[in-house]
Write a protein that holds these residues in place. Structure first.
Motif, mmCIF file in Angstrom:
data_model
loop_
_atom_site.group_PDB
_atom_site.id
_atom_site.type_symbol
_atom_site.label_atom_id
_atom_site.label_comp_id
_atom_site.label_asym_id
_atom_site.label_seq_id
_atom_site.Cartn_x
_atom_site.Cartn_y
_atom_site.Cartn_z
ATOM 1 N N PHE A 59 0.833 -1.203 0.000
ATOM 2 C CA PHE A 59 0.000 0.000 0.000
ATOM 3 C C PHE A 59 0.863 1.246 0.000
ATOM 4 C CE2 PHE A 59 -3.491 2.632 0.463
ATOM 5 C CZ PHE A 59 -3.228 3.575 1.423
ATOM 6 N N LEU A 60 1.922 1.218 0.816
ATOM 7 C CA LEU A 60 2.830 2.363 0.874
ATOM 8 C C LEU A 60 3.424 2.622 -0.508
ATOM 9 C CD1 LEU A 60 3.203 3.743 3.536
ATOM 10 C CD2 LEU A 60 5.419 2.676 3.761
ATOM 11 N N PHE A 61 3.843 1.528 -1.148
ATOM 12 C CA PHE A 61 4.451 1.642 -2.465
ATOM 13 C C PHE A 61 3.473 2.232 -3.479
ATOM 14 C CE2 PHE A 61 7.243 0.797 -5.813
ATOM 15 C CZ PHE A 61 6.552 0.199 -6.832
ATOM 16 N N VAL A 62 2.257 1.673 -3.492
ATOM 17 C CA VAL A 62 1.253 2.151 -4.449
ATOM 18 C C VAL A 62 0.910 3.611 -4.174
ATOM 19 C CG1 VAL A 62 -1.169 1.949 -5.063
ATOM 20 C CG2 VAL A 62 0.257 -0.053 -5.030
ATOM 21 N N PHE A 63 0.790 3.948 -2.907
ATOM 22 C CA PHE A 63 0.454 5.320 -2.527
ATOM 23 C C PHE A 63 1.507 6.287 -3.050
ATOM 24 C CE2 PHE A 63 -1.892 8.287 -0.209
ATOM 25 C CZ PHE A 63 -1.062 9.101 0.531
ATOM 26 N N VAL A 64 2.789 5.944 -2.809
ATOM 27 C CA VAL A 64 3.849 6.837 -3.252
ATOM 28 C C VAL A 64 3.896 6.891 -4.774
ATOM 29 C CG1 VAL A 64 6.339 7.136 -3.310
ATOM 30 C CG2 VAL A 64 5.217 6.599 -1.175
ATOM 31 N N LEU A 65 3.725 5.719 -5.409
ATOM 32 C CA LEU A 65 3.757 5.679 -6.864
ATOM 33 C C LEU A 65 2.691 6.574 -7.464
ATOM 34 C CD1 LEU A 65 4.606 4.185 -9.552
ATOM 35 C CD2 LEU A 65 2.678 2.724 -9.115
ATOM 36 N N VAL A 66 1.490 6.451 -6.873
ATOM 37 C CA VAL A 66 0.357 7.164 -7.435
ATOM 38 C C VAL A 66 0.508 8.664 -7.223
ATOM 39 C CG1 VAL A 66 -1.835 7.626 -6.333
ATOM 40 C CG2 VAL A 66 -1.577 5.619 -7.731
ATOM 41 N N LEU A 67 1.224 9.050 -6.173
ATOM 42 C CA LEU A 67 1.433 10.473 -5.932
ATOM 43 C C LEU A 67 2.470 11.081 -6.860
ATOM 44 C CD1 LEU A 67 1.301 10.971 -2.085
ATOM 45 C CD2 LEU A 67 -0.323 11.670 -3.786
ATOM 46 N N GLN A 68 3.248 10.230 -7.555
ATOM 47 C CA GLN A 68 4.238 10.792 -8.478
ATOM 48 C C GLN A 68 3.597 11.248 -9.766
ATOM 49 O OE1 GLN A 68 7.155 11.102 -7.140
ATOM 50 N NE2 GLN A 68 6.224 9.981 -5.459
ATOM 51 N N VAL A 69 2.376 10.736 -10.011
ATOM 52 C CA VAL A 69 1.788 10.991 -11.322
ATOM 53 C C VAL A 69 1.366 12.436 -11.546
ATOM 54 C CG1 VAL A 69 -0.140 10.380 -12.798
ATOM 55 C CG2 VAL A 69 1.114 8.620 -11.617
ATOM 56 N N PRO A 70 0.660 13.072 -10.617
ATOM 57 C CA PRO A 70 0.200 14.433 -10.916
ATOM 58 C C PRO A 70 1.290 15.433 -11.301
ATOM 59 C CG PRO A 70 -1.005 13.585 -9.071
ATOM 60 C CD PRO A 70 0.065 12.600 -9.355
ATOM 61 N N PRO A 71 2.445 15.484 -10.609
ATOM 62 C CA PRO A 71 3.432 16.470 -11.055
ATOM 63 C C PRO A 71 3.881 16.246 -12.488
ATOM 64 C CG PRO A 71 3.989 15.654 -8.888
ATOM 65 C CD PRO A 71 2.893 14.797 -9.383
ATOM 66 N N ILE A 72 4.073 14.965 -12.849
ATOM 67 C CA ILE A 72 4.511 14.688 -14.218
ATOM 68 C C ILE A 72 3.409 15.045 -15.193
ATOM 69 C CG2 ILE A 72 5.307 12.903 -15.792
ATOM 70 C CD1 ILE A 72 6.483 11.478 -13.488
ATOM 71 N N MET A 73 2.158 14.748 -14.818
ATOM 72 C CA MET A 73 1.055 15.048 -15.711
ATOM 73 C C MET A 73 0.869 16.537 -15.873
ATOM 74 S SD MET A 73 -0.119 12.713 -17.261
ATOM 75 C CE MET A 73 -1.511 13.558 -17.969
ATOM 76 N N VAL A 74 1.060 17.281 -14.790
ATOM 77 C CA VAL A 74 0.934 18.734 -14.897
ATOM 78 C C VAL A 74 1.952 19.265 -15.900
ATOM 79 C CG1 VAL A 74 1.378 20.850 -13.635
ATOM 80 C CG2 VAL A 74 -0.088 19.135 -12.660
#
Lengths: 190, 100, 380
Positions: C35-50
């Protein structure tokens, strides 16, 4: 041990949310508490190994019915109501009596112990062998309960048609020079 | 395994909340929400019993109850909208025309 | 109820260690770490998408996007193609002053962004990032939770995503917000139905609701889902856009019509949360599309066993390769999202609703009928 813990946590949340649903003055607050309540009930189903019903509960109840409630509340723009005490009249007293009898029934069941020894054959091992809870439910649903299943789909169709018809706006009477049902640029505002 | 009577107690509490909601709230939508609470209490009993007796019929019953509850909520809310459109309010103290 | 055990620290510690070494305990630790891994992974997406969201259209429109923000510390001087703009944006969003509208319902106003992030991350928990690996004596599935009703769970949680929009718009005490919110929620619930209907033929074809089983059956790329169920893929793709309120279905934000739609009155951290929820749900739906229609963590040209053999028998390395494959496919879909947003014009509301109800729904039903007939015919 973990089962009991999970059950008590969920049960506490459910009780709290049920009380808040009934006690909130603002309808939208009640709706949000209802969502949390139904979600916790779905968690309870999952704890009881009824995975299919848990998913259906979130999908239908928390995800569709309460959304419907919220839409209606927002469209009607309801004011928070001022709470008043119980109305006391014959039907309500009747319901209260029935509830008290229900409590007594539950107390008696608890004293006498739950259902004893009756076994319908669908032990967890059998369900596991059949491919999981969803498979087992599907098998029972589409063989023994096929008729009710098809009738339920007709019921849903009836409900769709009924709610559309009941909630439809009546078309206003045609004005002079405007064909009924045809949109004009000024829309009748001359 | 959690004993069945604990689920029964929880369901009774939830059912009572629903009944209190129906009796004490004047808003028609709140009455409908209390009905949903009661239906959920009954669902809990069904699933708990199905687990205790090792029979899946209880869960099938819950499936159908949820279906019927959805239909009833839809039709009920449509009626609420129609009533609001006609009378301007959905106060149960006011909507008593069928009362004897 | 059992009585309290003696609270001798050694006994308690022993009990805890015993529990954690048992298969159930290992599962617990593994779930927590995953869960920790997925949480951190998923939080990396918005900055790159922005960043992608501003550079990509810039190149499509023959200009350069933001490329000024850079760091200039001593020997380190770089502008890194505008990636630092995301950092600047994030810092701004966190430090900006929050203004809450006067008549807003305080509880709902604060609660609405919570649903966005909650729903998105819950769906991310159900997606398999690799095959089951055997470690420490137990089989560890590489999704945070392993359900036999994977599909239903994802539908269920995605139907909770409507509440963000509804509550946010209503609680803002603002005409534009309410209008945007009602339109957006109507759109989201209308397109949930074709979304579900398009995934039913997949269940019919693969015979299981479990996402990992579906990926296991898509070994080579001629077995991938989009070949077996092309109409489903098309419907799912279109509904994906409608569910996340992205162009051409983005009249919820309606940037030129409704100020900012349902999140007009949200600024700073709560806006960041809603934004985050939107991008995370985009990412999660992209992962879902890759899982169901594009083979998920399977590399298309070799099977998983051959891959494990190729990598010296290490399941962990194979899982890593599979994870990267999934990310690549999801990245393709994210790029597709951005591409479509900056290419197509926005739908009008009635066009959108009639598309959903009068075209997608019958198409989905016909799809199920045809698929069921084909599957039944092939089974005999």
């Amino acid at each position: 041990m973990t089962e009991l813990l999970v059950f008590h946590a969920l049960a506490g949340l459910i009780t709290l949310c049920s009380i808040m649903v009934v006690a909130s003055r603002n309808p939208v607050t009640s709706a949000v508490f209802l969502v949390v309540d139904l979600f916790c009930v779905a968690g309870l189903y999952a704890q009881m190994d009824a995975h299919f019903v848990a998913a259906i509960q979130v999908l239908v109840y928390a995800g569709a019915i309460v959304v419907l409630f919220m839409f209606v509340i927002m469209l009607l723009n309801l004011e928070p109501e001022t709470m008043q005490g119980f109305r006391v009249s014959a039907p309500e007293v009747g319901i209260l009596l029935v509830t008290i009898v229900g409590f007594i029934g539950v107390a008696v069941t608890m004293v006498l112990g739950g259902p004893s020894g009756a076994n319908g054959g669908m032990t967890p091992e059998v369900i596991e062998q059949a491919g999981g809870n969803t498979f087992a439910v599907g098998m029972v649903l589409f063989t023994r309960y096929l008729w009710p299943f098809e009738l339920a789909s007709i019921l849903i169709l009836l409900a769709i048609v009924a709610s559309v018809v009941i909630a439809k706006k009546d078309k206003p009477a045609a004005k002079d020079g405007a064909v009924a049902g045809k949109r004009s640029l000024t829309n009748g505002a001359r | 395994m959690v004993p069945v009577d604990m689920y029964l107690v929880l369901a009774t509490v939830m059912f009572t909340c629903g009944i209190v909601g129906i009796m004490a709230r004047r808003n028609l939508i709140m009455v409908l929400m209390s009905i949903e609470l009661m239906l959920n209490a009954v669902n809990i009993v069904f699933v708990a019993a199905s687990r205790a007796v090792n029979n899946l019929d209880g869960q099938i019953m819950v499936f159908f109850i949820i279906t019927v509850a959805a239909c009833e909520a839809a039709v009920g809310l449509a009626m609420v909208i129609a009533l609001y459109r006609k009378y301007g309010r959905i106060d149960t103290n006011f909507l008593r025309m069928l009362r004897g | 109820m059992m009585g309290l055990p003696e609270l001798n620290p050694t006994v308690v510690l022993n009990g805890v260690i015993n529990y954690l070494s048992s298969p159930a305990g290992i599962e617990l630790i593994a779930t927590f770490l995953k869960f920790l891994f997925v949480f951190v992974l998923v939080l990396q997406v918005p900055p790159i998408m922005v960043w992608a969201e501003r550079r990509a259209p810039a190149f499509m429109q023959r200009r350069k996007g933001p490329n000024r923000v850079g760091i200039d510390i001593g020997p380190l001087k770089s502008r890194l193609y505008g990636l630092f703009q995301s950092l600047a944006d994030t810092v701004k969003l966190i430090w900006k002053q929050e203004v809450m509208p006067d008549g807003a319902n305080k509880v709902m106003y604060h609660l609405a962004p919570v649903f966005a992030v909650f729903a998105a991350i819950m769906i991310a928990c159900a997606i398999p990032f690799g095959n089951d690996i055997t470690a420490f004596g137990t089989k560890i599935p590489l999704s945070v939770i392993r359900l036999d009703v994977g599909f239903l769970f994802i539908f269920a949680i995605s139907s909770l995503g409507v509440y963000t929009v509804t509550l946010a718009g209503w609680s803002s005490n603002n005409k534009y917000s309410l209008l945007g919110a009602l339109r957006a929620s109507a759109q989201m619930i209308s397109y949930e139905i074709p979304l579900g209907l398009s995934l039913l033929p997949i269940v019919l074809i693969y015979g299981t609701l479990d996402l990992n089983e579906i990926v296991i059956e898509q070994t080579y790329f001629w077995q991938w889902g989009f070949i077996k169920a092309p109409v489903s893929f098309l419907i799912f793709l279109i509904c994906m856009f409608a569910e996340t309120n992205r162009a051409p279905f983005d009249l919820a934000e309606g940037e030129s019509e409704l100020v900012a739609g349902f999140h007009t009155e949200y600024n700073s951290a709560k806006f960041a949360a809603i934004f985050l929820g939107e991008y995370v749900s985009m990412f999660v739906l992209s992962c879902l599309a890759s899982t169901i229609f594009f083979g998920g963590w399977q590399v298309g040209f070799i099977s998983h066993e051959q891959l494990v053999n190729l990598l010296f028998g290490s399941e962990a390395l194979a899982a890593f390769v599979g994870f990267n494959a999934l990310l690549l496919k999801a990245a393709f879909f994210m790029w597709f999202y951005v591409w479509v947003r900056w290419t197509l014009p926005r739908f009008r509301y009635d066009q959108l609703m009639s598309l959903g109800w009068k075209f997608m729904l019958p198409l989905g039903l016909a799809n199920i009928l045809v698929t069921a007939l084909v599957v039944a015919f092939l089974k005999f």
